[in-house]
Design a protein around this motif. Structure first.
Motif, mmCIF file in Angstrom:
data_model
loop_
_atom_site.group_PDB
_atom_site.id
_atom_site.type_symbol
_atom_site.label_atom_id
_atom_site.label_comp_id
_atom_site.label_asym_id
_atom_site.label_seq_id
_atom_site.Cartn_x
_atom_site.Cartn_y
_atom_site.Cartn_z
ATOM 1 N N HIS A 214 0.815 -1.214 0.000
ATOM 2 C CA HIS A 214 0.000 0.000 0.000
ATOM 3 C C HIS A 214 0.855 1.273 0.000
ATOM 4 O O HIS A 214 0.307 2.363 0.114
ATOM 5 N N TRP A 215 2.168 1.119 -0.095
ATOM 6 C CA TRP A 215 3.050 2.286 -0.004
ATOM 7 C C TRP A 215 3.416 2.781 -1.397
ATOM 8 O O TRP A 215 3.583 1.995 -2.320
ATOM 9 N N SER A 216 3.562 4.088 -1.537
ATOM 10 C CA SER A 216 3.985 4.669 -2.807
ATOM 11 C C SER A 216 5.064 5.705 -2.542
ATOM 12 O O SER A 216 5.094 6.329 -1.463
ATOM 13 N N PRO A 217 5.971 5.934 -3.490
ATOM 14 C CA PRO A 217 7.053 6.898 -3.284
ATOM 15 C C PRO A 217 6.552 8.322 -3.027
ATOM 16 O O PRO A 217 7.252 9.132 -2.417
ATOM 17 N N TYR A 229 12.052 9.668 9.467
ATOM 18 C CA TYR A 229 13.455 9.663 9.879
ATOM 19 C C TYR A 229 14.118 8.309 9.656
ATOM 20 O O TYR A 229 15.298 8.130 9.941
ATOM 21 N N SER A 230 13.338 7.360 9.150
ATOM 22 C CA SER A 230 13.864 6.013 8.948
ATOM 23 C C SER A 230 14.678 5.937 7.652
ATOM 24 O O SER A 230 14.202 6.361 6.589
ATOM 25 N N PRO A 231 15.883 5.396 7.715
ATOM 26 C CA PRO A 231 16.723 5.309 6.507
ATOM 27 C C PRO A 231 16.057 4.555 5.368
ATOM 28 O O PRO A 231 16.302 4.855 4.196
ATOM 29 N N ARG A 232 15.202 3.592 5.680
ATOM 30 C CA ARG A 232 14.602 2.782 4.620
ATOM 31 C C ARG A 232 13.512 3.510 3.846
ATOM 32 O O ARG A 232 13.073 3.035 2.800
ATOM 33 N N PHE A 233 13.064 4.641 4.366
ATOM 34 C CA PHE A 233 11.990 5.387 3.717
ATOM 35 C C PHE A 233 12.506 6.650 3.027
ATOM 36 O O PHE A 233 11.711 7.501 2.650
ATOM 37 N N ARG A 234 13.809 6.752 2.850
ATOM 38 C CA ARG A 234 14.367 8.000 2.339
ATOM 39 C C ARG A 234 15.130 7.784 1.035
ATOM 40 O O ARG A 234 15.883 6.822 0.883
ATOM 41 N N GLY A 235 14.909 8.711 0.092
ATOM 42 C CA GLY A 235 15.689 8.774 -1.141
ATOM 43 C C GLY A 235 15.754 7.480 -1.923
ATOM 44 O O GLY A 235 14.748 6.790 -2.139
ATOM 45 N N GLU A 236 16.974 7.151 -2.363
ATOM 46 C CA GLU A 236 17.178 5.957 -3.182
ATOM 47 C C GLU A 236 16.869 4.683 -2.402
ATOM 48 O O GLU A 236 16.478 3.670 -2.994
ATOM 49 N N ASN A 237 17.055 4.723 -1.090
ATOM 50 C CA ASN A 237 16.730 3.537 -0.288
ATOM 51 C C ASN A 237 15.269 3.145 -0.465
ATOM 52 O O ASN A 237 14.943 1.961 -0.602
ATOM 53 N N LEU A 244 11.854 -4.246 -4.211
ATOM 54 C CA LEU A 244 11.751 -5.569 -3.593
ATOM 55 C C LEU A 244 10.291 -5.919 -3.326
ATOM 56 O O LEU A 244 9.864 -7.064 -3.525
ATOM 57 N N THR A 245 9.526 -4.933 -2.881
ATOM 58 C CA THR A 245 8.106 -5.148 -2.626
ATOM 59 C C THR A 245 7.375 -5.504 -3.917
ATOM 60 O O THR A 245 6.481 -6.357 -3.931
ATOM 61 N N ASP A 246 7.750 -4.852 -5.021
ATOM 62 C CA ASP A 246 7.127 -5.163 -6.316
ATOM 63 C C ASP A 246 7.376 -6.613 -6.710
ATOM 64 O O ASP A 246 6.482 -7.292 -7.247
ATOM 65 N N ALA A 247 8.594 -7.080 -6.439
ATOM 66 C CA ALA A 247 8.908 -8.469 -6.756
ATOM 67 C C ALA A 247 8.072 -9.417 -5.900
ATOM 68 O O ALA A 247 7.582 -10.457 -6.381
ATOM 69 N N LEU A 248 7.873 -9.054 -4.633
ATOM 70 C CA LEU A 248 7.048 -9.862 -3.740
ATOM 71 C C LEU A 248 5.588 -9.826 -4.187
ATOM 72 O O LEU A 248 4.873 -10.836 -4.113
ATOM 73 N N ALA A 313 18.949 -7.838 1.541
ATOM 74 C CA ALA A 313 18.645 -7.037 0.354
ATOM 75 C C ALA A 313 18.131 -5.642 0.681
ATOM 76 O O ALA A 313 18.162 -4.745 -0.165
ATOM 77 N N ALA A 314 17.655 -5.424 1.897
ATOM 78 C CA ALA A 314 17.074 -4.121 2.257
ATOM 79 C C ALA A 314 18.105 -3.012 2.164
ATOM 80 O O ALA A 314 19.277 -3.195 2.512
ATOM 81 N N ALA A 315 17.655 -1.866 1.700
ATOM 82 C CA ALA A 315 18.524 -0.687 1.616
ATOM 83 C C ALA A 315 18.271 0.191 2.833
ATOM 84 O O ALA A 315 17.146 0.608 3.082
ATOM 85 N N GLY A 316 19.317 0.451 3.600
ATOM 86 C CA GLY A 316 19.187 1.278 4.797
ATOM 87 C C GLY A 316 18.925 0.457 6.040
ATOM 88 O O GLY A 316 18.386 -0.649 5.978
ATOM 89 N N GLY A 317 19.325 1.006 7.180
ATOM 90 C CA GLY A 317 19.111 0.315 8.450
ATOM 91 C C GLY A 317 17.661 0.375 8.897
ATOM 92 O O GLY A 317 16.889 1.223 8.454
ATOM 93 N N ARG A 318 17.282 -0.515 9.811
ATOM 94 C CA ARG A 318 15.893 -0.558 10.256
ATOM 95 C C ARG A 318 15.570 0.585 11.205
ATOM 96 O O ARG A 318 14.402 0.896 11.437
ATOM 97 N N TYR A 319 16.570 1.183 11.795
ATOM 98 C CA TYR A 319 16.425 2.401 12.585
ATOM 99 C C TYR A 319 17.547 3.357 12.198
ATOM 100 O O TYR A 319 18.555 2.949 11.620
#
Length: 331
Positions: A214-217, A229-237, A244-248, A313-319
């Motif tokens: 349900h997430w979009s850029p 503030y989460s690294p996984r939700f920012r920029g290229e990450n 990865l979600t699209d592949a899933l 495979a995740a880009a960015g830390g979880r916190y």
């Protein structure tokens, strides 16, 4: 609803738990009436494990749960409470306190807010480095003997801390982040928990929405939503993680289920000692999550998922780095 047991010594709980944090804090505004209705729907569906924290909304979450349980049989719910996080009136984070006298004080306020005489699972939210884990667990053991706490849990601690804690008192479960994008526990923490007979309650199974489908850029985050503030939700990450979600999503579509259902089912498939916590804030999202209980993954399915979203495979830390510094599980 199927049931699972939290470790060798913990309670029997529903195979899917409901995490209540987002109903009060950190994910932007929520509607109290819808939150209560969602908890009711979960209970009606057989969900028994309800997870909260005394610092979620500075007590608001516990009061919300009290409202939801009013008129219900208290014994039909397994209430898991985290304590120890210190916050200022502006919501700022001020550290952690697990001194024996602080633990007893936190519990006294929790029991009053929840309107109950006991908590089913009580756990420090993070490891307080100023207090030996033996002292923390020893104090919790006293509260078990007194009848105020039924079981002792831990949260976000490493393998060594698990061993030291279990040497003092039986530990029912370790609450820790575990998802397709967060698999750090697999190397040492999960094997240690299994060796000690400690269950795992997995939070962040949808990686805070990244794996929900349900997430979009272009999504704009509300003020106070910590994902900003989460690294996984920012920029290229974010772009890489959504790929990865699209592949899933393609695998989920082939099975006739949603992306979120596949992500949750993967966590549930990691072992009968793992109980996924879903953070649904609405009845609609809860209904989607509950559909997971009908999903069975074959070895071939698991292999395809692993290929689509491999470990690491995740880009960015979880916190963010400052928050990771407080996690004993990351040391």
């Amino acid at each position: 609803m199927l049931t699972r047991t939290l470790g060798r010594t913990g309670p029997a709980v529903s195979a899917l738990g409901l995490g209540l944090m987002g109903m009060s804090d950190l994910y932007g505004p929520a509607d109290d009436a819808e939150s209560v209705a969602t908890i009711h729907a979960a209970l009606d569906a057989g969900v028994t494990l309800l997870d909260t924290g005394d610092f979620y909304g500075m007590g608001h979450n516990e009061l919300l749960l009290r409202d939801a349980l009013r008129g219900r049989n208290r014994d039909h719910a397994v209430i898991s409470v985290k304590f120890g996080a210190l916050r200022g009136p502006d919501g700022s984070w001020l550290g952690y306190d697990s001194r024996p006298e602080a633990i007893k004080t936190f519990l006294a306020y929790t029991l009053r807010r929840l309107g109950t005489d006991h908590v089913d699972v009580y756990r420090p939210s993070r490891l307080d480095p100023a207090v030996p884990i033996e002292d923390q667990v020893g104090t919790l053991g006293e509260l078990v003997k007194a009848g105020y706490v039924r079981h002792i849990g831990l949260s976000e601690v490493g393998a060594d801390t698990l061993r030291r804690a279990a040497a003092v008192h039986p530990i029912s479960d370790l609450q820790i982040e575990y998802s397709l994008l967060s698999r750090g526990i697999e190397a040492e923490i999960l094997p240690t928990a299994r060796e000690l007979g400690i269950g795992v309650t997995a939070y962040g199974v949808l990686s805070r929405g990244l794996l929900s489908g349900h997430w979009s850029p272009s999504r704009e985050l509300a003020a106070g939503d910590f994902r900003g503030y989460s690294p996984r939700f920012r920029g290229e990450n974010l772009d890489r993680n959504l790929a990865l979600t699209d592949a899933l999503a393609k695998l989920a579509a082939a099975k006739g289920i949603t992306t979120a259902q596949l992500a949750i089912a993967w966590v549930a498939a990691q072992g009968d000692d793992v109980v996924p916590l879903v953070g649904a804030r609405t009845r609609a999202r809860l209904a989607e999550s509950l559909g997971t209980t009908d999903v069975e993954l074959t070895d071939a399915d698991l292999a395809e998922i692993e290929a689509a979203v491999p470990a690491g495979a995740a880009a960015g830390g979880r916190y963010a780095d400052a928050q990771l510094a407080h996690l004993d599980s990351e040391k």
